[in-house]
Design an enzyme around this catalytic site. Structure first.
Site, PDB file in Angstrom:
ATOM      1  CD  GLU A 148      69.834  27.143  15.965  1.00 16.59           C
ATOM      2  OE1 GLU A 148      70.090  27.026  14.764  1.00 16.59           O
ATOM      3  OE2 GLU A 148      68.806  27.709  16.400  1.00 16.59           O
ATOM      4  CD  GLU A 194      69.999  23.769  12.403  1.00 16.60           C
ATOM      5  OE1 GLU A 194      69.399  24.807  12.036  1.00 16.60           O
ATOM      6  OE2 GLU A 194      69.841  23.253  13.507  1.00 16.60           O
TER       7      GLU A 194
END
Length: 875
Positions: free
Chosen positions: A455, A552
């Site tokens: 991320e 995710e």
């Protein structure tokens, strides 16, 4: 007489009479002391300070109640490990496979070296320092919290965010300045336990001429010639230049070659390429396949080294043959690029979850824990786990089990949710970390991709840390320096057999075109996406992005009462207690769960406080299971669709598989291995053949999803039940339809009003649907369900008369019901094991499930522990 000489050192004698290699393990009992000497206690190596203190009674259970705060002082102290050993003088290396994290190493009072990276192996020459008698080895650790603080303070030119975790996580600051498990300073699903210690083995390696440190073997396939070759690398430490003849052989594949080479002084890597004579066809069962697509055969590679006619080196290792491609190509009629994996030239839909560390203290992650969790993944029809970048590179056994079970591994490098410094010393230790980890793991066929971070592209692109616009170029430069110029460059040099992504989520090739940080890394037309949203109705598929690959996504739930009970006391057993608030590390997480549940269910309201608490735990698991089911089924049915340029989804990895402690999280398996309702649901929504239902414009659609290698001709069978009656109101059946291998296709379509009108007196409020797929040989895949209204609005939903009959000849339970019962949940408290099915919609008068106990369990114990809950029981 022992030809290898000194028995104290002797573990392995590879070539008696010519060269000898000795290994003395220093694992076992050490002495641990703190900085002022007020604590002095035995400690196991491998191990850590926290585990040693608990084992010796200086702390209570570190997961009990508020222990993460009570014992915060441990991480602020400095600690020293000490051992004494005897041994012979020779060329001797002190090898530390894992040091957590910042330490100074002393042998007989003389400094040997320093460590600053949990993810590296360290080797120090110590032969000249050894005594004939006792030798004293000290490893002195600095507080990781104070070290990170000082490193941040020294980085004065500009800040490297985030400084600290959110207050709700109750963690420590500046974790991005220390190369250790990032989550150890806290995360939104885990506690802050900044560990210290010798978390992997310690030993002395003594050798006269050379030692083999590591062998790696990577099969490579030439698509133009359809030929395999195996790239073999030997990492050798030699005392002096040595001419060697190396023979590589794969007897099962009738392949052997001999090479002349030279081992140079010091640590060197020697590479060889073995041509495979036997033709291994891509469609045959001689290749390694993911779970559900074939077997996982391996071949034995023998490496022998000769000096003249003397055998000086011999080792064996496993070789698995498979290819992996990450396909990012233009899609006809769509902007963007595809994003999917081909294994052995076959497109594979990746089904699975994300892996986090299984414990705050790695010495407590036993082979049994790993085996149970990984087998649980396979038993839920998963074929992929993503090893997330805020934890650790897992131990060798983890990857070996994945190899054997056919679990593909998406392997992050250990950088997560932060910017990182790019000082020379930081980059230097990272480079060595990456080299070592790639060399260690690249022989595993299970590892199908390297990913640079978790991320961090998204953090930069969407400015998580409120970086002023004028300073953004500095952080972009650091990002490219770390992940592209260093990590990516090393991976591409060390391993040509699998793809590399710079981040996750990312737009992949498009991010590269945009200078490695895309304007919108969440663009569903490229790469992979992470998606979390807790406000929209999670039963509504329109709330989810129609992405190329979902790496995710998820929703929280609480673990079972039996998991929480050992780490809590009676005053904690309330959803409004201080304990409940303390364990929730995600901002507003406890409220978000109830708000989402309230969209479809009446919230528990018992006047008995304990029952209201346990009912609330149950309803959060029901909510989580239904939410992740809805989202995963949306991704699976989207694999063959392209709508407004979006779709062709080829991966669904929900967050997360496992837990690190007893607390609310996104996991489907509780700490200790107990399956949540979500994991039982995953058995079905990851099935190889799956029926999926959804509504669009008041029309019911049923898709058939198939991961199989062959085409099927399937029809949908829809059964309508009244909530009050177990006899079906009506059954509808579609015409047979060809469903191609690896695709999703519509097999049933009908307006809901027309469907109900054909079923007598059914309405959305009074009836519920089940459905399955059939071919001429019978049912294919699981039976699924579709609610026509929120269960809280259902008319006629009753508290069923659920009774249980147990089979005394084995652990089977027969559930009996007088009416339709949603979310029937069997629980046996703290008896370890799992049921064959659980959390199901009961639409029959009898249903028998088995219980697989993980330890000897009597029928009486099981019966005494068993409870049965359905949705109406919590109202």
């Amino acid at each position: 007489m022992n030809p290898c000489g000194n028995l104290v050192f002797f573990v392995l004698c590879l070539f008696p009479g010519v060269f000898s290699v000795f290994s003395l393990s220093l694992n076992g009992k050490w002495i641990l002391s703190n900085s002022n000497g007020s604590l002095r206690l035995p400690a196991e190596v491998p191990g850590c300070v926290h585990s040693a203190l608990q084992k010796q009674g200086y702390t209570q259970d570190l997961y009990f109640r508020f222990s993460d705060l009570t014992y915060r002082w441990i991480a602020f102290d400095n600690w020293t490990y000490t051992t004494t050993f005897t041994g012979a003088k020779a060329k001797v290396l002190l090898v530390l496979d894992g040091v957590d994290t910042v330490s100074s190493i002393w042998l007989n009072g003389i400094s040997v070296g320093k460590t600053d990276n949990m993810f590296r192996r360290y080797e120090f020459p110590v032969g000249a320092l050894l005594k004939d008698g006792g030798n004293v080895l000290n490893v002195s650790f600095l507080s990781p919290v104070l070290y990170a603080f000082e490193r941040n303070k020294a980085h004065s030119a500009y800040s490297v965010p985030p400084a600290c975790p959110p207050d709700v996580q109750k963690g420590e600051c500046h974790v991005n300045f220390i190369r250790k498990e990032q989550r150890s300073f806290s995360w939104d699903w885990g506690p802050s336990f900044p560990s210290m210690g010798l978390w992997k083995g310690v030993r002395l390696e003594a050798f006269d001429a050379l030692q083999l440190i590591q062998v790696s073997s990577v099969p490579l396939y030439d698509f133009s010639t359809s030929q395999w070759r195996v790239q073999v690398e030997l990492l050798v430490d030699a005392v002096q230049e040595t001419n060697v003849t190396v023979t590589l052989s794969l007897p099962e594949l009738d392949s052997e070659q001999t090479f002349r080479t030279r081992f140079l002084p010091g640590k060197t890597k020697n590479s060889f390429t073995l041509a495979v004579n036997t033709v291994l066809d891509m469609q045959e069962n001689v290749l390694w396949w993911p779970n559900g697509h074939g077997d996982q055969p391996f071949y034995s590679l023998t490496v022998r080294g000769f000096q003249d006619v003397s055998l000086i080196l011999k080792t064996q290792s496993k070789v698995y043959f498979r290819t992996v491609e990450l396909v990012q190509e233009p899609i006809a009629g769509s902007p963007g690029l595809s994003f999917y994996f081909r294994i052995n030239r076959k497109p594979i839909f990746l089904k699975g979850s994300n892996w986090i560390p299984a414990h705050s203290f790695q010495d407590q992650v036993t082979p049994a824990v790993l085996t149970n969790l990984l087998q649980s993944a396979v038993d839920a029809n998963m074929n992929t786990l993503r090893v997330w970048g805020g934890g650790v590179y897992e131990q060798d056994l983890f990857y070996s089990i994945c190899d054997e079970l056919g679990i593909m591994v998406w392997q992050d490098f250990m950088f997560a949710c932060a910017m990182y410094p790019t000082d020379d010393d930081f980059l230097e230790t990272v480079r060595e970390e990456v080299v070592q980890q790639v060399q260690r793991l690249k022989s595993h066929p299970s590892v199908i991709i390297w990913s640079g971070n978790n991320e961090n592209e998204a953090a930069l692109a969407t400015n998580w840390f409120d970086i002023p616009a004028l300073q953004t170029p500095t952080y972009l430069k650091d990002y490219v320096t770390l992940y592209v110029d260093n990590i990516r460059a090393i991976v591409q040099k060390e391993d040509q057999s699998r793809p590399f992504l710079v981040s996750s989520p990312t737009n992949g090739a498009e991010s590269e075109q945009e200078g490695w940080v895309a304007a919108n890394p969440y663009d569903p037309r490229y790469g992979d996406t992470h998606f979390y949203s807790y406000v929209p109705d999670c039963w509504d598929w329109r709330a989810f992005p129609r992405t190329r690959f979902a790496s995710e996504y998820g929703f929280q739930s609480w673990p079972s009462f039996s998991t929480l009970q050992p780490v809590s006391i009676k005053e904690d057993w309330s959803y409004d207690s201080r304990f409940t608030s303390h364990r929730q590390h995600h901002q507003d997480g406890n409220q978000q769960m109830l708000q989402q549940a309230a969209l479809h269910f009446n919230l528990p309201n018992s006047t008995d406080p304990l029952k209201r608490y346990t009912d609330t735990l149950y309803i959060t698991q029901v909510m989580q299971a239904q939410c992740v089911k809805a989202q995963t089924e949306f991704y699976r049915r989207s694999q063959s669709e392209l709508i407004q340029g979006k779709g062709h989804t080829m991966g669904a990895l929900y967050w997360q598989l496992n837990d690190i402690w007893q607390a609310p999280s996104w996991s489907s398996i509780e700490f200790g291995g107990k399956w949540k309702m979500l994991h039982y649901f995953a058995q079905n929504f990851f099935a190889a053949v799956l029926p999926v239902a959804f509504e669009d414009d008041n029309t019911l659609f049923i898709y058939a999803v198939s991961d199989l290698n062959h085409n099927l001709t399937l029809r949908a069978v829809v059964t309508v039940y009244s909530w009050t009656d177990l006899d079906p109101v009506c059954t509808l059946e579609s015409d047979p339809l060809l469903v191609r291998a690896g695709s999703a296709a519509t097999v049933f379509q009908q307006p809901v009003e027309a469907l109900l009108a054909g079923c007598g007196h059914c309405t959305r409020l009074t009836c519920v649907l089940t459905f399955h797929l059939e071919d001429d040989s019978g049912q294919q895949g699981p039976t699924n369900h579709h609610f026509l209204c929120p269960p809280k609005d259902a008319q006629g939903l009753q508290r069923p008369e659920v009774t249980v009959q147990e089979d005394e000849t084995g652990h089977t339970v027969t559930v009996r019901s007088a009416s339709v019962a949603p979310f029937v949940w069997l629980d046996v408290g703290n008896v370890p094991g799992r049921f064959s099915s659980n959390g199901f919609l009961m639409v029959s008068r009898n249903r028998t499930v088995s219980f697989n106990a993980w330890r000897p369990t009597s029928v009486a114990e099981l019966s005494g522990s068993l409870t049965v809950t359905s949705l109406m029981d919590v109202y």
